[in-house]
Design a protein around this motif. Structure first.
Motif, PDB file in Angstrom:
ATOM      1  N   ASP A 100       0.602  -0.975  -0.093  1.00 33.38           N
ATOM      2  CA  ASP A 100       0.309  -0.222   0.077  1.00 33.38           C
ATOM      3  C   ASP A 100       0.711   1.027  -0.187  1.00 33.38           C
ATOM      4  O   ASP A 100       1.917   1.800   0.853  1.00 33.38           O
ATOM      5  CB  ASP A 100      -1.060   0.222   1.639  1.00 33.38           C
ATOM      6  CG  ASP A 100      -1.684  -1.277   1.534  1.00 33.38           C
ATOM      7  OD1 ASP A 100      -1.945  -1.786   0.324  1.00 33.38           O
ATOM      8  OD2 ASP A 100      -1.646  -1.723   2.532  1.00 33.38           O
ATOM      9  N   LEU A 101       0.183   1.929  -0.763  1.00 31.30           N
ATOM     10  CA  LEU A 101       1.055   3.109  -0.647  1.00 31.30           C
ATOM     11  C   LEU A 101       1.042   4.267   0.657  1.00 31.30           C
ATOM     12  O   LEU A 101      -0.185   3.966   1.260  1.00 31.30           O
ATOM     13  CB  LEU A 101       0.886   4.410  -2.692  1.00 31.30           C
ATOM     14  CG  LEU A 101       1.134   3.710  -3.149  1.00 31.30           C
ATOM     15  CD1 LEU A 101       0.666   4.910  -4.703  1.00 31.30           C
ATOM     16  CD2 LEU A 101       2.435   3.818  -3.602  1.00 31.30           C
ATOM     17  N   VAL A 102       2.395   5.007   1.194  1.00 31.29           N
ATOM     18  CA  VAL A 102       1.985   5.486   2.381  1.00 31.29           C
ATOM     19  C   VAL A 102       1.299   7.033   1.995  1.00 31.29           C
ATOM     20  O   VAL A 102       0.904   7.121   0.750  1.00 31.29           O
ATOM     21  CB  VAL A 102       3.213   6.089   3.143  1.00 31.29           C
ATOM     22  CG1 VAL A 102       3.157   7.279   3.529  1.00 31.29           C
ATOM     23  CG2 VAL A 102       3.798   4.688   2.899  1.00 31.29           C
ATOM     24  N   PRO A 103       0.398   7.257   3.113  1.00 33.91           N
ATOM     25  CA  PRO A 103      -1.033   8.430   1.958  1.00 33.91           C
ATOM     26  C   PRO A 103      -0.081   9.729   2.590  1.00 33.91           C
ATOM     27  O   PRO A 103       0.992  10.276   2.911  1.00 33.91           O
ATOM     28  CB  PRO A 103      -1.835   8.450   3.667  1.00 33.91           C
ATOM     29  CG  PRO A 103      -1.325   7.061   3.918  1.00 33.91           C
ATOM     30  CD  PRO A 103      -0.556   6.560   3.992  1.00 33.91           C
ATOM     31  N   ARG A 153      12.700  15.425   1.607  1.00 36.68           N
ATOM     32  CA  ARG A 153      11.233  16.203   1.043  1.00 36.68           C
ATOM     33  C   ARG A 153      10.966  15.838   0.002  1.00 36.68           C
ATOM     34  O   ARG A 153      10.397  16.177  -0.629  1.00 36.68           O
ATOM     35  CB  ARG A 153      11.497  17.618   1.566  1.00 36.68           C
ATOM     36  CG  ARG A 153      11.298  17.396   2.470  1.00 36.68           C
ATOM     37  CD  ARG A 153      11.821  19.552   2.296  1.00 36.68           C
ATOM     38  NE  ARG A 153      12.594  19.821   4.279  1.00 36.68           N
ATOM     39  CZ  ARG A 153      12.903  20.424   3.976  1.00 36.68           C
ATOM     40  NH1 ARG A 153      13.968  21.320   3.411  1.00 36.68           N
ATOM     41  NH2 ARG A 153      13.011  21.185   5.555  1.00 36.68           N
ATOM     42  N   SER A 154      11.473  15.854  -1.306  1.00 36.02           N
ATOM     43  CA  SER A 154      11.087  15.036  -2.720  1.00 36.02           C
ATOM     44  C   SER A 154      10.805  13.816  -3.008  1.00 36.02           C
ATOM     45  O   SER A 154      10.577  13.183  -3.907  1.00 36.02           O
ATOM     46  CB  SER A 154      12.451  15.079  -3.532  1.00 36.02           C
ATOM     47  OG  SER A 154      13.587  13.640  -3.515  1.00 36.02           O
ATOM     48  N   LEU A 155      10.958  13.186  -2.211  1.00 34.43           N
ATOM     49  CA  LEU A 155      10.357  11.348  -2.025  1.00 34.43           C
ATOM     50  C   LEU A 155       9.194  11.577  -2.061  1.00 34.43           C
ATOM     51  O   LEU A 155       8.017  11.886  -1.705  1.00 34.43           O
ATOM     52  CB  LEU A 155      11.009  10.631  -0.690  1.00 34.43           C
ATOM     53  CG  LEU A 155      12.634  10.124  -0.262  1.00 34.43           C
ATOM     54  CD1 LEU A 155      12.511   9.944   1.213  1.00 34.43           C
ATOM     55  CD2 LEU A 155      12.542   9.108  -1.620  1.00 34.43           C
ATOM     56  N   THR A 156       8.660   9.942  -2.816  1.00 32.08           N
ATOM     57  CA  THR A 156       7.074  10.246  -3.179  1.00 32.08           C
ATOM     58  C   THR A 156       6.396   8.306  -2.954  1.00 32.08           C
ATOM     59  O   THR A 156       7.854   8.258  -1.796  1.00 32.08           O
ATOM     60  CB  THR A 156       6.940   9.683  -4.440  1.00 32.08           C
ATOM     61  OG1 THR A 156       7.625   8.829  -4.877  1.00 32.08           O
ATOM     62  CG2 THR A 156       7.369  11.254  -5.504  1.00 32.08           C
ATOM     63  N   PRO A 157       5.399   8.184  -2.725  1.00 37.57           N
ATOM     64  CA  PRO A 157       4.915   7.530  -1.719  1.00 37.57           C
ATOM     65  C   PRO A 157       5.231   5.930  -2.526  1.00 37.57           C
ATOM     66  O   PRO A 157       5.975   5.116  -2.136  1.00 37.57           O
ATOM     67  CB  PRO A 157       3.103   6.937  -2.018  1.00 37.57           C
ATOM     68  CG  PRO A 157       3.277   8.569  -2.086  1.00 37.57           C
ATOM     69  CD  PRO A 157       4.610   9.361  -2.575  1.00 37.57           C
ATOM     70  N   GLU A 158       5.771   6.048  -4.119  1.00 39.10           N
ATOM     71  CA  GLU A 158       6.111   5.619  -4.953  1.00 39.10           C
ATOM     72  C   GLU A 158       7.447   4.838  -4.245  1.00 39.10           C
ATOM     73  O   GLU A 158       8.247   3.523  -4.749  1.00 39.10           O
ATOM     74  CB  GLU A 158       5.548   5.422  -6.461  1.00 39.10           C
ATOM     75  CG  GLU A 158       4.892   5.584  -6.728  1.00 39.10           C
ATOM     76  CD  GLU A 158       3.704   6.912  -6.551  1.00 39.10           C
ATOM     77  OE1 GLU A 158       2.222   6.877  -6.528  1.00 39.10           O
ATOM     78  OE2 GLU A 158       4.486   8.288  -5.573  1.00 39.10           O
ATOM     79  N   ASP A 159       8.020   5.976  -3.875  1.00 41.99           N
ATOM     80  CA  ASP A 159       9.330   5.075  -3.611  1.00 41.99           C
ATOM     81  C   ASP A 159       9.852   5.048  -2.523  1.00 41.99           C
ATOM     82  O   ASP A 159      10.738   3.848  -2.494  1.00 41.99           O
ATOM     83  CB  ASP A 159      10.565   6.868  -3.512  1.00 41.99           C
ATOM     84  CG  ASP A 159      10.372   7.473  -4.814  1.00 41.99           C
ATOM     85  OD1 ASP A 159      10.313   7.175  -5.706  1.00 41.99           O
ATOM     86  OD2 ASP A 159      10.950   8.873  -4.648  1.00 41.99           O
TER      87      ASP A 159
END
Length: 181
Positions: A100-103, A153-159
């Motif tokens: 699951d992606l982190v919200p 700060r540039s990280l995404t849930p997908e990362d």
């Protein structure tokens, strides 16, 4: 006097081999995953295992980074009788991070906390000298020290999901239990 071993306090550690500073770009997401799991009272492991279920006395997650390899560690202080259920619960949390992606709201909150902790943890000249010495000695490059907050700060849930899937397999980890003698 006989003491039931299941009633003794123990320490449980689940350990994964992860990239070190040689692959510094891969370490940022692991730092944030550790914070999502254990940084603060609202962190996932803290809420579930300590606050809601009362299975642990304390719980934590760390991403320790050395030059060529790192170590991602989940740890808990608990009663010996709770070891199997806590180990499975920790693996379930890792599995959720893989599936699951982190919200976005949770990610933004944790990334801001991680970046601020890094910045404010390196305010004094002595702190900065230690930080710069660490990166210079292990990488020969100070850029990661300067770029850390921005990278986090540039990280995404997908990362984060990709890092959990790549580096934290729930079928390949080490488990260590420490009990009093």
């Amino acid at each position: 006097e006989f003491v039931d071993p299941s009633l003794q306090q123990a320490r449980l550690m689940l350990l994964w081999r992860v990239p070190g500073l040689a692959l510094v770009e891969h370490t940022y997401a692991l730092d944030v995953l550790a914070d999502i799991l254990s940084q603060g009272r609202t962190a996932r492991l803290v809420q579930d295992l300590r606050e809601e279920r009362g299975l642990v006395l304390g719980v934590g997650a760390n991403n320790v980074t050395y030059q060529h390899q790192g170590l991602f560690c989940l740890s808990a202080n608990l009663m010996s009788e709770n070891i199997p259920v806590v180990e499975q619960a920790m693996l379930d949390h890792i599995q959720r991070l893989q599936n699951d992606l982190v919200p976005v709201a949770e990610l933004e909150k944790v990334c801001t906390q991680a970046a601020n902790q890094f910045i404010f943890g390196n305010e004094t000249p002595s702190d900065r000298a230690n930080l710069y010495g660490y990166y210079q000695a292990l990488l020969g490059d100070l850029r990661p020290a300067f770029d850390y907050a921005e990278k986090v700060r540039s990280l995404t849930p997908e990362d984060l999901q990709r890092a959990a899937q790549t580096y934290l397999p729930t079928n390949a980890y080490g488990a260590v239990v420490v009990r009093p003698s």
